[in-house]
Design a protein around this motif. Structure first.
Motif, PDB file in Angstrom:
ATOM      1  N   SER A 289      -4.903  18.234  -5.702  1.00  0.00           N
ATOM      2  CA  SER A 289      -5.956  17.711  -4.835  1.00  0.00           C
ATOM      3  C   SER A 289      -5.464  16.553  -3.972  1.00  0.00           C
ATOM      4  CB  SER A 289      -7.152  17.250  -5.666  1.00  0.00           C
ATOM      5  OG  SER A 289      -6.765  16.204  -6.545  1.00  0.00           O
ATOM      6  N   GLN A 290      -4.378  15.920  -4.386  1.00  0.00           N
ATOM      7  CA  GLN A 290      -3.813  14.819  -3.616  1.00  0.00           C
ATOM      8  C   GLN A 290      -2.330  14.690  -3.919  1.00  0.00           C
ATOM      9  OE1 GLN A 290      -6.127  11.615  -5.573  1.00  0.00           O
ATOM     10  NE2 GLN A 290      -4.134  10.660  -5.971  1.00  0.00           N
ATOM     11  N   THR A 291      -1.603  13.998  -3.042  1.00  0.00           N
ATOM     12  CA  THR A 291      -0.170  13.794  -3.259  1.00  0.00           C
ATOM     13  C   THR A 291       0.302  12.558  -2.522  1.00  0.00           C
ATOM     14  OG1 THR A 291       2.033  14.796  -3.084  1.00  0.00           O
ATOM     15  CG2 THR A 291       0.520  15.211  -1.261  1.00  0.00           C
ATOM     16  N   GLU A 292       1.285  11.879  -3.120  1.00  0.00           N
ATOM     17  CA  GLU A 292       2.000  10.840  -2.382  1.00  0.00           C
ATOM     18  C   GLU A 292       3.019  11.517  -1.489  1.00  0.00           C
ATOM     19  OE1 GLU A 292       3.597   7.864  -4.971  1.00  0.00           O
ATOM     20  OE2 GLU A 292       1.669   7.430  -5.918  1.00  0.00           O
ATOM     21  N   LEU A 293       3.539  10.773  -0.517  1.00  0.00           N
ATOM     22  CA  LEU A 293       4.338  11.405   0.530  1.00  0.00           C
ATOM     23  C   LEU A 293       5.812  11.006   0.525  1.00  0.00           C
ATOM     24  CD1 LEU A 293       1.723  11.209   3.414  1.00  0.00           C
ATOM     25  CD2 LEU A 293       2.261  13.154   1.932  1.00  0.00           C
ATOM     26  N   GLY A 294       6.270  10.348  -0.534  1.00  0.00           N
ATOM     27  CA  GLY A 294       7.700  10.097  -0.675  1.00  0.00           C
ATOM     28  C   GLY A 294       8.206   8.864   0.038  1.00  0.00           C
ATOM     29  N   ALA A 295       9.528   8.828   0.190  1.00  0.00           N
ATOM     30  CA  ALA A 295      10.227   7.669   0.758  1.00  0.00           C
ATOM     31  C   ALA A 295       9.664   7.271   2.113  1.00  0.00           C
ATOM     32  CB  ALA A 295      11.718   7.966   0.879  1.00  0.00           C
TER      33      ALA A 295
ATOM     34  N   THR B 114       6.818   5.861   2.652  1.00  0.00           N
ATOM     35  CA  THR B 114       5.355   5.786   2.653  1.00  0.00           C
ATOM     36  C   THR B 114       4.836   4.979   1.465  1.00  0.00           C
ATOM     37  OG1 THR B 114       5.032   7.814   1.342  1.00  0.00           O
ATOM     38  CG2 THR B 114       5.275   8.065   3.732  1.00  0.00           C
ATOM     39  N   LYS B 115       5.755   4.463   0.658  1.00  0.00           N
ATOM     40  CA  LYS B 115       5.354   3.700  -0.513  1.00  0.00           C
ATOM     41  C   LYS B 115       5.532   2.204  -0.267  1.00  0.00           C
ATOM     42  CE  LYS B 115       6.523   7.308  -3.868  1.00  0.00           C
ATOM     43  NZ  LYS B 115       7.271   7.626  -5.109  1.00  0.00           N
ATOM     44  N   ARG B 116       4.567   1.436  -0.769  1.00  0.00           N
ATOM     45  CA  ARG B 116       4.613  -0.023  -0.692  1.00  0.00           C
ATOM     46  C   ARG B 116       4.863  -0.518   0.731  1.00  0.00           C
ATOM     47  NH1 ARG B 116       5.867   1.787  -5.317  1.00  0.00           N
ATOM     48  NH2 ARG B 116       7.892   2.520  -4.688  1.00  0.00           N
TER      49      ARG B 116
ATOM     50  N   TYR C 255       0.836  -1.200   0.000  1.00  0.00           N
ATOM     51  CA  TYR C 255       0.000   0.000   0.000  1.00  0.00           C
ATOM     52  C   TYR C 255       0.872   1.252   0.000  1.00  0.00           C
ATOM     53  CZ  TYR C 255      -3.299  -3.554   1.464  1.00  0.00           C
ATOM     54  OH  TYR C 255      -4.042  -4.695   1.520  1.00  0.00           O
ATOM     55  N   THR C 256       0.453   2.237  -0.781  1.00  0.00           N
ATOM     56  CA  THR C 256       1.139   3.526  -0.821  1.00  0.00           C
ATOM     57  C   THR C 256       0.227   4.584  -0.198  1.00  0.00           C
ATOM     58  OG1 THR C 256       2.473   2.995  -2.760  1.00  0.00           O
ATOM     59  CG2 THR C 256       2.051   5.334  -2.341  1.00  0.00           C
ATOM     60  N   ILE C 257       0.775   5.368   0.700  1.00  0.00           N
ATOM     61  CA  ILE C 257      -0.016   6.389   1.406  1.00  0.00           C
ATOM     62  C   ILE C 257      -0.202   7.610   0.511  1.00  0.00           C
ATOM     63  CG2 ILE C 257      -0.119   7.873   3.443  1.00  0.00           C
ATOM     64  CD1 ILE C 257       1.778   5.875   4.823  1.00  0.00           C
ATOM     65  N   VAL C 258      -1.430   8.134   0.482  1.00  0.00           N
ATOM     66  CA  VAL C 258      -1.706   9.393  -0.223  1.00  0.00           C
ATOM     67  C   VAL C 258      -2.405  10.349   0.735  1.00  0.00           C
ATOM     68  CG1 VAL C 258      -1.825   8.422  -2.536  1.00  0.00           C
ATOM     69  CG2 VAL C 258      -3.876   8.474  -1.133  1.00  0.00           C
TER      70      VAL C 258
ATOM     71  N   SER D 172       4.469   8.675  14.005  1.00  0.00           N
ATOM     72  CA  SER D 172       4.334   7.811  15.184  1.00  0.00           C
ATOM     73  C   SER D 172       4.236   6.339  14.804  1.00  0.00           C
ATOM     74  CB  SER D 172       3.092   8.219  15.989  1.00  0.00           C
ATOM     75  OG  SER D 172       1.904   7.906  15.284  1.00  0.00           O
ATOM     76  N   VAL D 173       3.761   6.052  13.573  1.00  0.00           N
ATOM     77  CA  VAL D 173       3.661   4.673  13.112  1.00  0.00           C
ATOM     78  C   VAL D 173       4.863   4.281  12.265  1.00  0.00           C
ATOM     79  CG1 VAL D 173       2.320   3.051  11.718  1.00  0.00           C
ATOM     80  CG2 VAL D 173       1.143   4.716  13.169  1.00  0.00           C
ATOM     81  N   LEU D 174       5.259   5.171  11.367  1.00  0.00           N
ATOM     82  CA  LEU D 174       6.323   4.843  10.411  1.00  0.00           C
ATOM     83  C   LEU D 174       7.719   4.973  11.009  1.00  0.00           C
ATOM     84  CD1 LEU D 174       4.810   6.622   7.292  1.00  0.00           C
ATOM     85  CD2 LEU D 174       4.778   4.184   7.817  1.00  0.00           C
ATOM     86  N   GLY D 175       7.861   5.725  12.079  1.00  0.00           N
ATOM     87  CA  GLY D 175       9.139   5.830  12.781  1.00  0.00           C
ATOM     88  C   GLY D 175      10.256   6.389  11.923  1.00  0.00           C
ATOM     89  N   ASP D 176      11.404   5.709  11.975  1.00  0.00           N
ATOM     90  CA  ASP D 176      12.597   6.190  11.268  1.00  0.00           C
ATOM     91  C   ASP D 176      12.490   6.068   9.749  1.00  0.00           C
ATOM     92  OD1 ASP D 176      13.744   6.773  13.690  1.00  0.00           O
ATOM     93  OD2 ASP D 176      14.824   4.872  13.841  1.00  0.00           O
ATOM     94  N   GLU D 177      11.430   5.426   9.278  1.00  0.00           N
ATOM     95  CA  GLU D 177      11.259   5.284   7.834  1.00  0.00           C
ATOM     96  C   GLU D 177      10.977   6.629   7.163  1.00  0.00           C
ATOM     97  OE1 GLU D 177      11.683   2.458   6.109  1.00  0.00           O
ATOM     98  OE2 GLU D 177      12.238   1.482   7.983  1.00  0.00           O
ATOM     99  N   VAL D 178      10.470   7.609   7.935  1.00  0.00           N
ATOM    100  CA  VAL D 178      10.116   8.907   7.357  1.00  0.00           C
ATOM    101  C   VAL D 178      10.693  10.040   8.202  1.00  0.00           C
ATOM    102  CG1 VAL D 178       7.987   8.042   6.327  1.00  0.00           C
ATOM    103  CG2 VAL D 178       7.935   9.010   8.632  1.00  0.00           C
TER     104      VAL D 178
END
Length: 730
Positions: free
Chosen positions: A136-142, A144-146, A80-83, A112-118
């Motif tokens: 209107s929307q955006t992905e959030l980068g490294a 937060t993908k997959r 899943y990729t966060i948008v 708080s969930v992704l921690g050091d990943e972001v």
């Protein structure tokens, strides 16, 4: 046709057209009044509907990699990729507003969930920049993908306004690390928008695994999802092929755990192990350490595979090949002896002759010594291999083996050449025999460099009675949709560098490497007869410009069962612990290999039943019990039970009590009777003959190698210490 009939047909057509037109007008009027489609009842003013038609690549599903039992090694999995939805007009399925109201708070919750990943500041910057640009929307980068499903669920629990998820794919390795340097890994590639192989078999098999992408068109909603009923397939995607490897996951797990223990317990820089079928070249396990997590693949210490792409000076595991060459060229000095202490030598360039000189000569001649400068005294050349004498190799190469023939045989064994293992990256090594020192040193595994894969291929010629088999790791390529086999890989003989007789003679010598006092005694295993050669080698340190004074390569090559090798294990490590590293990892791997393959150490005879199922037992104590008791204790064990003598009580046994025995092992008991009769020794090995000799004191003359095929004393004849018994082995 009459005019009247034509007019009737025309009238009917006009009525049908009028009816259809009425329906169209009614639908339009209904939609204008209700803002809903007459048939679908969809809201035509649904704020989710965008005006653009999207053409999208449909990514083919990447093929799965399986082990030989179809256990999954690598597979495509859902991710899943966060948008972040930034437009206040975006609503959820219930029509409620669903957009990011507070960017800073949203970033903090995700952190708080992704921690050091972001990085929280980066998340804020991305969302603010997208909002400022009117997106209107955006992905959030490294980071937060997959993401994994479990992480997605944790984020959903927080019920963050304006945060949604787009379905994505990733590559998943259930048992990682699983032969990480061989299998490698694949990851999503932003440029191709598909999973691509990055290393190992995932890379070399990429085109077969990835398949062919398709394409589709659909109308997109504001939140980026497909509007139902608008999808049109332009080109169908073709999924990638599946790959079935020869590896066995159970055995691979054992190897991985034992190499991990080796790295930790021996302070090792690297370690490796490969397990192969002798008669086919099929690889059952393959591991190279240091390793890495194939799901994360963030910290890869080394991209070199110790088995196929790293070259090394192997040490004494090369010695059996020098012996094999001497035997195959008919120059081996049977029953002759040599002084094993320090080989001081001179080289005459005019005659190209290396000659040994007296120790202590004032002229500064070079010399080669055995490990730790050990002196075994005057020994036979047969003992030289068991004791792993460097000096014995020097004697063979200087006084018996022809230089040109030796070099030719190295080529015949496949050293310094590519091993044609399909889809496996390889290095070649360096043949360094130009100088006398290098020529002599190559004979005991120094100076010249090879790969582990080359060594294993060459050893199949010794263990497989002269026929050399190509190692291979891919069993088949399979169409993932139809399940039809696209290509099947099979065993392949790649030469006969030595004769069957020469191979059997080397096998006989290697069977004594685990004898008491020999170099491999501590690797001896109860109930398992091994062909073995140990090796220790110096490592050239380029930074120091000389051999490293601390780190050495240590390794064990072994095959079992000794009388008819079916499987071979090559285990090695690089560490400062040269002589006292634990033998337990090797033993555990060999034991599990035999159990996995279903073979035991003792031969199948021509006169007794063969038990195909592998079973292990603890040898009971039979001494001082009746022979009836012995039969009762052994009757449920699938072994070959040999009773010596006509007595009623047991006075001796082999093996001793509490030793592990296995299916097809030959068990001996000596009774208190005065009469001993000649057994049928057909199918017996030298070990069996030796045990009979030790229990009875009756000597037996042997000739040949392998298993007994004939005997000069007829079965059932009364024999004693004066009886001259001769047997032939083949």
């Amino acid at each position: 046709m009459s005019v009247r009939k034509s007019n009737n047909e025309l009238f009917k057509m006009i009525l049908r057209m009028a009816f259809i037109g009425t329906l169209v007008v009614a639908n339009v009027l209904f939609t204008m009044v209700t803002h809903r489609h007459l048939w679908s009842q969809k809201d035509v003013l649904d704020k989710r509907i965008a005006s653009s038609i999207v053409e999208k690549t449909v990514t083919a599903k990447r093929g799965t990699i399986y082990d030989r039992n179809h256990t999954v090694i690598a597979q495509q999995s859902k991710a899943y990729t966060i948008v972040a939805y930034l437009d206040s007009g975006v609503v959820d399925a219930n029509g409620n507003p669903n957009y990011v109201k507070n960017i800073e708070s949203t970033a903090k919750k995700l952190k708080s969930v992704l921690g050091d990943e972001v990085d929280e500041k980066t998340l804020i910057k991305i969302m603010k920049s997208a909002k400022k640009a009117g997106k209107s929307q955006t992905e959030l980068g490294a980071g937060t993908k997959r993401i994994k499903k479990s992480v997605m669920k944790e984020i959903k629990k927080l019920k963050i306004d304006g945060i949604g998820f787009i379905d994505a794919v990733s590559r998943y390795y259930p048992a990682t690390p699983y032969s990480s340097n061989l299998v490698g890994f694949a990851a999503f590639d932003e440029d191709t928008q598909s999973i691509e192989g990055k290393m190992g078999l995932e890379l070399s098999l990429n085109e077969l695994l990835k398949g062919k992408n398709g394409s589709e068109q659909y109308q997109q909603t504001v939140d980026g999802s497909k509007l139902p009923g608008t999808t049109k397939v332009i080109e169908q995607a073709k999924n990638g092929n599946d790959v079935v490897l020869t590896l066995d996951s159970s055995l691979q797990s054992t190897v991985e755990s034992q190499l991990q223990a080796t790295m930790e317990n021996e302070n090792a820089k690297s370690a490796w192990c490969i397990v192969m079928e002798v008669e086919t070249g099929k690889v059952l396990a393959w591991a190279s350490y240091p390793t890495f997590d194939q799901n994360e693949h963030k910290e890869i210490t080394s991209y070199q595979d110790a088995i196929s792409t790293s070259t090394y000076e192997p040490g004494s595991v090369m010695k059996p090949f020098t012996y094999a060459i001497a035997m195959d060229t008919n120059v081996y000095p049977y029953n002759q002896t040599f002084s094993s202490y320090q080989f001081w030598y001179n080289y005459d360039p005019n005659t190209a002759k290396i000659s040994r000189v007296a120790i202590g000569t004032k002229t500064p001649y070079p010399y080669i010594a055995d490990a730790l400068d050990e002196d075994f005294g005057t020994i036979t050349f047969d003992q030289g291999l068991a004791f792993s004498s460097n000096v014995g190799i020097c004697e063979l190469l200087a006084n018996y083996v022809n230089y040109s023939q030796y070099c030719d045989y190295l080529d015949k064994f496949g050293f310094f050449q590519k091993v044609n293992t399909p889809y496996v990256a390889q290095s070649l090594g360096v043949k360094n025999v130009g100088l006398p020192t290098d020529y002599l040193s190559t004979g005991f595994g120094q100076a010249s460099s090879i790969t582990v894969l080359q060594l294993c291929q060459a050893y199949t010629s010794i263990f497989n009675d002269g026929t050399m088999m190509r190692p291979y790791v891919i069993d088949s390529i399979v169409d993932s949709d139809t399940k039809q086999t696209v290509k099947k890989y099979k065993k392949k003989a790649v030469g006969t560098p030595i004769s069957s007789q020469s191979a059997k003679e080397v096998q006989e010598l290697m069977s004594h490497v685990t004898d008491e006092g020999a170099s491999g005694h501590r690797f001896k295993m109860d109930g398992i007869d091994l062909l073995m050669k140990t090796g220790t080698a110096q490592i050239y340190n380029e930074n120091l410009g000389k051999y490293d004074p601390a780190y050495h390569t240590s390794s064990v090559m072994a095959a079992a069962p000794a009388n008819d090798p079916k499987v071979m294990v090559y285990y090695g490590l690089v560490s400062t612990n040269i002589t006292s590293y634990s033998a337990e990892p090797f033993k555990k791997i060999m034991r599990d290999t035999l159990q996995t393959y279903g073979v035991s150490s003792t031969p199948t005879t021509q006169t007794q039943d063969t038990y195909e199922k592998w079973e292990s037992y603890s040898m009971p104590s039979l001494v001082n019990h009746t022979i009836d008791y012995a039969h009762e204790k052994m009757k449920d064990k699938k072994v070959h039970f040999e009773v010596i003598g006509d007595g009623t009580s047991v006075v001796g046994q082999y093996p001793d009590a509490n030793i592990t025995i296995n299916s097809n092992d030959r068990i001996f008991v000596l009774t208190n009777g005065s009469k001993i009769t000649m057994p049928n020794m057909t199918g017996w090995t030298r070990k069996d003959i030796t045990v009979f000799w030790q229990l009875t004191g009756i000597g037996i003359k042997t000739s040949g190698y392998g298993k007994v095929t004939s005997q000069n004393v007829e079965e059932g004849t009364t024999i004693s210490t004066d009886t001259k018994i001769e047997v032939t082995l083949e």
